[in-house]
Enzyme design. Structure first.
Site, PDB file in Angstrom:
ATOM      1  NE  ARG A 103       7.185  -2.717   5.998  1.00 25.21           N
ATOM      2  CZ  ARG A 103       5.850  -2.628   6.022  1.00 25.21           C
ATOM      3  NH1 ARG A 103       5.191  -2.352   4.923  1.00 25.21           N
ATOM      4  NH2 ARG A 103       5.186  -2.832   7.142  1.00 25.21           N
TER       5      ARG A 103
ATOM      6  NE  ARG B 230      -4.698  -0.955   9.234  1.00 26.33           N
ATOM      7  CZ  ARG B 230      -3.554  -0.407   8.833  1.00 26.33           C
ATOM      8  NH1 ARG B 230      -3.477   0.884   8.656  1.00 26.33           N
ATOM      9  NH2 ARG B 230      -2.498  -1.156   8.596  1.00 26.33           N
TER      10      ARG B 230
ATOM     11  NE  ARG C  15       1.501  -4.704  11.141  1.00 24.78           N
ATOM     12  CZ  ARG C  15       2.635  -4.462  10.494  1.00 24.78           C
ATOM     13  NH1 ARG C  15       3.783  -4.924  10.961  1.00 24.78           N
ATOM     14  NH2 ARG C  15       2.630  -3.762   9.396  1.00 24.78           N
TER      15      ARG C  15
ATOM     16  CE  LYS D  13      -2.336  -0.883   3.817  1.00 27.16           C
ATOM     17  NZ  LYS D  13      -1.791  -2.202   4.203  1.00 27.16           N
TER      18      LYS D  13
ATOM     19  NE  ARG E  95       5.683  -0.227  10.228  1.00 22.62           N
ATOM     20  CZ  ARG E  95       4.511  -0.279   9.603  1.00 22.62           C
ATOM     21  NH1 ARG E  95       4.378   0.230   8.388  1.00 22.62           N
ATOM     22  NH2 ARG E  95       3.472  -0.844  10.176  1.00 22.62           N
TER      23      ARG E  95
HETATM   24  P1  AMP Z   1       0.500   0.868   8.845  1.00 28.40           P
HETATM   25  O1  AMP Z   1       1.690   1.755   8.790  1.00 28.40           O
HETATM   26  O2  AMP Z   1      -0.601   1.306   7.929  1.00 28.40           O
HETATM   27  O3  AMP Z   1       0.855  -0.593   8.672  1.00 28.40           O
HETATM   28  O4  AMP Z   1      -0.102   1.005  10.331  1.00 28.40           O
HETATM   29  C1  AMP Z   1       0.661   0.616  11.470  1.00 28.40           C
HETATM   30  C2  AMP Z   1      -0.264   0.442  12.651  1.00 28.40           C
HETATM   31  O5  AMP Z   1      -0.906   1.678  12.966  1.00 28.40           O
HETATM   32  C3  AMP Z   1      -1.394  -0.549  12.448  1.00 28.40           C
HETATM   33  O6  AMP Z   1      -0.987  -1.901  12.668  1.00 28.40           O
HETATM   34  C4  AMP Z   1      -2.408  -0.063  13.488  1.00 28.40           C
HETATM   35  O7  AMP Z   1      -2.031  -0.465  14.790  1.00 28.40           O
HETATM   36  C5  AMP Z   1      -2.240   1.445  13.409  1.00 28.40           C
HETATM   37  N1  AMP Z   1      -3.167   2.009  12.404  1.00 28.40           N
HETATM   38  C6  AMP Z   1      -2.845   2.560  11.198  1.00 28.40           C
HETATM   39  N2  AMP Z   1      -3.951   2.969  10.551  1.00 28.40           N
HETATM   40  C7  AMP Z   1      -5.009   2.675  11.355  1.00 28.40           C
HETATM   41  C8  AMP Z   1      -6.411   2.811  11.243  1.00 28.40           C
HETATM   42  N3  AMP Z   1      -6.977   3.332  10.131  1.00 28.40           N
HETATM   43  N4  AMP Z   1      -7.176   2.400  12.287  1.00 28.40           N
HETATM   44  C9  AMP Z   1      -6.627   1.897  13.397  1.00 28.40           C
HETATM   45  N5  AMP Z   1      -5.318   1.689  13.550  1.00 28.40           N
HETATM   46  C10 AMP Z   1      -4.499   2.078  12.553  1.00 28.40           C
END
Ligand code: AMP
Length: 222
Positions: A127, A88, A173, A13, A162
Protein backbone atom coordinates in the site's frame (compact mmCIF):
# COMPACT_ATOMS: atom_id res chain seq x y z
CA UNK A 1 -26.86 9.35 8.06
CA UNK A 2 -24.16 7.75 10.21
CA UNK A 3 -22.23 4.95 8.52
CA UNK A 4 -19.55 2.80 10.14
CA UNK A 5 -16.79 1.09 8.20
CA UNK A 6 -15.92 -2.11 10.02
CA UNK A 7 -13.23 -4.59 9.02
CA UNK A 8 -9.66 -5.72 9.64
CA UNK A 9 -6.77 -3.49 8.53
CA UNK A 10 -6.27 -3.54 4.77
CA UNK A 11 -9.77 -4.67 3.86
CA UNK A 12 -10.40 -1.37 2.07
CA UNK A 13 -12.22 0.71 4.69
CA UNK A 14 -10.40 3.90 3.71
CA UNK A 15 -10.86 3.35 -0.03
CA UNK A 16 -14.57 2.58 0.29
CA UNK A 17 -15.13 5.43 2.79
CA UNK A 18 -13.49 8.02 0.57
CA UNK A 19 -15.59 6.92 -2.43
CA UNK A 20 -18.75 6.97 -0.31
CA UNK A 21 -17.83 10.43 0.96
CA UNK A 22 -17.91 11.75 -2.61
CA UNK A 23 -20.99 9.87 -3.72
CA UNK A 24 -23.13 10.47 -0.65
CA UNK A 25 -21.74 13.92 0.17
CA UNK A 26 -21.13 13.14 3.82
CA UNK A 27 -17.78 13.50 5.56
CA UNK A 28 -15.37 10.67 6.24
CA UNK A 29 -13.86 10.70 9.73
CA UNK A 30 -10.76 8.53 10.09
CA UNK A 31 -9.37 8.18 13.61
CA UNK A 32 -6.15 6.78 12.10
CA UNK A 33 -5.75 9.95 9.99
CA UNK A 34 -6.39 12.15 13.04
CA UNK A 35 -3.67 10.29 14.97
CA UNK A 36 -1.21 10.43 12.05
CA UNK A 37 -1.77 14.19 11.64
CA UNK A 38 -1.03 14.67 15.35
CA UNK A 39 2.09 12.49 15.13
CA UNK A 40 3.34 14.57 12.21
CA UNK A 41 2.69 17.81 14.09
CA UNK A 42 4.33 16.43 17.24
CA UNK A 43 1.37 17.23 19.50
CA UNK A 44 0.93 15.68 22.94
CA UNK A 45 -1.77 13.40 21.51
CA UNK A 46 0.58 12.44 18.68
CA UNK A 47 3.36 11.47 21.08
CA UNK A 48 1.01 9.18 23.04
CA UNK A 49 -0.69 7.70 19.94
CA UNK A 50 2.64 6.90 18.29
CA UNK A 51 3.61 4.51 21.08
CA UNK A 52 0.54 2.37 20.48
CA UNK A 53 0.34 2.65 16.70
CA UNK A 54 3.98 1.61 16.20
CA UNK A 55 3.25 -1.61 18.08
CA UNK A 56 0.02 -2.42 16.26
CA UNK A 57 -2.00 -1.79 19.43
CA UNK A 58 -5.09 0.34 19.96
CA UNK A 59 -4.85 3.84 21.37
CA UNK A 60 -6.70 3.76 24.75
CA UNK A 61 -10.49 4.12 24.63
CA UNK A 62 -10.75 7.28 26.75
CA UNK A 63 -8.42 9.20 24.41
CA UNK A 64 -10.05 7.91 21.23
CA UNK A 65 -13.64 8.45 22.39
CA UNK A 66 -12.89 12.06 23.37
CA UNK A 67 -11.48 12.72 19.89
CA UNK A 68 -14.57 11.35 18.17
CA UNK A 69 -16.94 13.14 20.52
CA UNK A 70 -15.24 16.48 19.75
CA UNK A 71 -15.16 15.77 16.01
CA UNK A 72 -18.87 14.84 15.96
CA UNK A 73 -19.68 18.21 17.53
CA UNK A 74 -18.24 20.09 14.55
CA UNK A 75 -20.64 21.75 12.12
CA UNK A 76 -19.59 19.92 8.94
CA UNK A 77 -20.78 16.53 10.22
CA UNK A 78 -24.20 17.48 11.56
CA UNK A 79 -25.93 15.92 8.54
CA UNK A 80 -23.96 12.69 8.86
CA UNK A 81 -20.56 11.03 8.85
CA UNK A 82 -18.75 7.95 7.61
CA UNK A 83 -16.69 6.61 10.50
CA UNK A 84 -13.59 4.92 9.13
CA UNK A 85 -11.74 3.01 11.86
CA UNK A 86 -14.05 3.88 14.75
CA UNK A 87 -15.37 2.14 16.82
CA UNK A 88 -12.76 -0.56 17.38
CA UNK A 89 -13.86 -1.86 20.80
CA UNK A 90 -17.24 -2.63 22.40
CA UNK A 91 -16.66 0.26 24.83
CA UNK A 92 -16.18 2.65 21.89
CA UNK A 93 -19.36 1.34 20.22
CA UNK A 94 -21.39 1.83 23.39
CA UNK A 95 -20.04 5.34 23.84
CA UNK A 96 -20.76 6.14 20.21
CA UNK A 97 -24.38 5.06 20.67
CA UNK A 98 -24.56 7.35 23.69
CA UNK A 99 -23.03 10.34 21.88
CA UNK A 100 -25.33 9.90 18.88
CA UNK A 101 -28.44 9.40 21.06
CA UNK A 102 -27.70 12.70 22.81
CA UNK A 103 -28.01 14.33 19.38
CA UNK A 104 -31.15 12.39 18.43
CA UNK A 105 -29.12 10.26 16.01
CA UNK A 106 -28.06 6.64 15.69
CA UNK A 107 -25.83 4.37 13.63
CA UNK A 108 -27.77 3.83 10.41
CA UNK A 109 -25.56 1.33 8.59
CA UNK A 110 -22.48 -0.74 9.37
CA UNK A 111 -20.45 -1.89 6.39
CA UNK A 112 -18.38 -4.88 7.37
CA UNK A 113 -15.54 -5.63 4.95
CA UNK A 114 -13.82 -9.03 4.97
CA UNK A 115 -10.69 -10.28 3.18
CA UNK A 116 -8.57 -13.45 3.67
CA UNK A 117 -5.65 -12.77 6.08
CA UNK A 118 -2.82 -13.58 3.67
CA UNK A 119 -4.31 -11.28 1.09
CA UNK A 120 -4.51 -8.52 3.72
CA UNK A 121 -0.78 -8.75 4.42
CA UNK A 122 0.11 -8.67 0.72
CA UNK A 123 -2.22 -5.73 0.26
CA UNK A 124 -0.88 -3.71 3.19
CA UNK A 125 2.82 -4.13 2.49
CA UNK A 126 2.16 -2.92 -1.07
CA UNK A 127 0.00 0.00 0.00
CA UNK A 128 1.12 3.54 -0.79
CA UNK A 129 -0.77 6.68 0.17
CA UNK A 130 -0.67 10.19 -1.25
CA UNK A 131 1.13 12.47 1.21
CA UNK A 132 -1.15 15.40 0.38
CA UNK A 133 -3.66 15.59 3.25
CA UNK A 134 -6.32 17.01 0.93
CA UNK A 135 -5.95 14.05 -1.46
CA UNK A 136 -4.85 10.95 0.51
CA UNK A 137 -5.51 8.70 -2.50
CA UNK A 138 -4.67 5.07 -1.77
CA UNK A 139 -2.66 2.94 -4.24
CA UNK A 140 -1.52 -0.65 -4.34
CA UNK A 141 1.76 -1.35 -6.15
CA UNK A 142 0.35 -4.59 -7.60
CA UNK A 143 -3.40 -4.14 -7.92
CA UNK A 144 -3.63 -0.41 -8.53
CA UNK A 145 -0.18 1.14 -9.14
CA UNK A 146 0.35 4.85 -9.88
CA UNK A 147 1.19 5.71 -13.51
CA UNK A 148 4.53 7.21 -12.41
CA UNK A 149 6.43 5.48 -9.62
CA UNK A 150 6.15 7.27 -6.27
CA UNK A 151 3.87 10.03 -7.58
CA UNK A 152 0.12 10.48 -7.10
CA UNK A 153 -1.82 10.36 -10.42
CA UNK A 154 -4.43 12.70 -9.06
CA UNK A 155 -2.45 15.57 -7.53
CA UNK A 156 1.23 14.93 -8.33
CA UNK A 157 2.32 14.71 -4.68
CA UNK A 158 4.76 12.18 -3.29
CA UNK A 159 3.41 8.74 -2.31
CA UNK A 160 4.38 7.42 1.11
CA UNK A 161 4.29 4.08 2.91
CA UNK A 162 2.76 4.17 6.39
CA UNK A 163 5.28 3.28 9.13
CA UNK A 164 2.89 0.65 10.54
CA UNK A 165 2.45 -1.01 7.12
CA UNK A 166 5.17 -3.63 7.68
CA UNK A 167 4.47 -7.35 7.84
CA UNK A 168 5.48 -7.58 11.52
CA UNK A 169 3.19 -4.75 12.63
CA UNK A 170 0.35 -5.90 10.36
CA UNK A 171 0.35 -9.31 12.04
CA UNK A 172 0.07 -7.54 15.40
CA UNK A 173 -2.72 -5.29 14.07
CA UNK A 174 -4.61 -8.35 12.84
CA UNK A 175 -4.30 -9.95 16.27
CA UNK A 176 -5.60 -6.76 17.87
CA UNK A 177 -8.48 -6.73 15.38
CA UNK A 178 -9.55 -10.30 16.17
CA UNK A 179 -9.29 -9.85 19.92
CA UNK A 180 -10.80 -6.41 20.36
CA UNK A 181 -12.65 -5.30 17.24
CA UNK A 182 -14.25 -8.42 15.73
CA UNK A 183 -16.75 -8.73 18.66
CA UNK A 184 -18.35 -5.62 17.12
CA UNK A 185 -19.71 -7.79 14.30
CA UNK A 186 -22.06 -9.46 16.76
CA UNK A 187 -22.80 -6.14 18.48
CA UNK A 188 -24.04 -4.59 15.24
CA UNK A 189 -25.66 -7.78 13.97
CA UNK A 190 -27.91 -7.54 17.01
CA UNK A 191 -28.81 -3.97 16.03
CA UNK A 192 -29.84 -5.36 12.63
CA UNK A 193 -28.09 -2.76 10.47
CA UNK A 194 -25.08 -4.64 9.12
CA UNK A 195 -24.07 -5.19 5.54
CA UNK A 196 -21.18 -7.61 4.99
CA UNK A 197 -19.13 -7.31 1.79
CA UNK A 198 -16.24 -9.53 0.72
CA UNK A 199 -13.29 -7.62 -0.71
CA UNK A 200 -10.97 -10.12 -2.34
CA UNK A 201 -9.01 -10.33 -5.55
CA UNK A 202 -9.72 -14.06 -5.71
CA UNK A 203 -13.37 -13.31 -6.27
CA UNK A 204 -12.50 -10.13 -8.11
CA UNK A 205 -14.15 -7.76 -5.66
CA UNK A 206 -11.98 -4.77 -4.89
CA UNK A 207 -12.80 -1.64 -2.89
CA UNK A 208 -14.04 0.32 -5.89
CA UNK A 209 -16.68 -2.29 -6.87
CA UNK A 210 -17.73 -2.64 -3.26
CA UNK A 211 -18.21 1.13 -2.89
CA UNK A 212 -20.41 1.18 -6.00
CA UNK A 213 -22.46 -1.70 -4.65
CA UNK A 214 -22.86 -0.07 -1.25
CA UNK A 215 -23.99 3.24 -2.73
CA UNK A 216 -26.68 1.47 -4.73
CA UNK A 217 -27.86 -0.44 -1.68
CA UNK A 218 -27.94 2.73 0.44
CA UNK A 219 -29.88 4.54 -2.23
CA UNK A 220 -32.38 1.70 -2.25
CA UNK A 221 -31.65 0.72 -5.84
CA UNK A 222 -30.82 -2.88 -4.96
P1 AMP B 1 -6.05 2.98 10.69
O1 AMP B 1 -5.54 4.11 9.88
O2 AMP B 1 -7.54 2.98 10.84
O3 AMP B 1 -5.52 1.64 10.21
O4 AMP B 1 -5.47 3.18 12.18
C1 AMP B 1 -4.06 3.16 12.42
C2 AMP B 1 -3.82 2.94 13.90
O5 AMP B 1 -4.38 4.01 14.66
C3 AMP B 1 -4.44 1.68 14.47
O6 AMP B 1 -3.63 0.52 14.24
C4 AMP B 1 -4.54 2.04 15.96
O7 AMP B 1 -3.28 1.94 16.59
C5 AMP B 1 -4.90 3.51 15.89
N1 AMP B 1 -6.37 3.67 15.87
C6 AMP B 1 -7.14 4.10 14.83
N2 AMP B 1 -8.44 4.12 15.17
C7 AMP B 1 -8.52 3.69 16.46
C8 AMP B 1 -9.57 3.45 17.37
N3 AMP B 1 -10.86 3.64 17.02
N4 AMP B 1 -9.25 3.02 18.62
C9 AMP B 1 -7.97 2.84 18.99
N5 AMP B 1 -6.93 2.99 18.17
C10 AMP B 1 -7.18 3.42 16.91
Amino acid sequence: MVIIMLGAPGTGKGTVASLLQKKLEIKQISTGDIFRKNIKEGTELGIIAKEYISEGKLVPDDITIKIIEDRLNESDVQNGAILDGFPRTIKQAEELDRILASKGKKVNKVINLTTPDEEIIERIVNRRICSNQECKKIYNLILNPPKQEGICDKCGSELIKRKDDTEEIVRERLKTYFEQTSPLIQYYEKQGNMLTEIVSKTINRLGIDVAEDVVQILKGEK
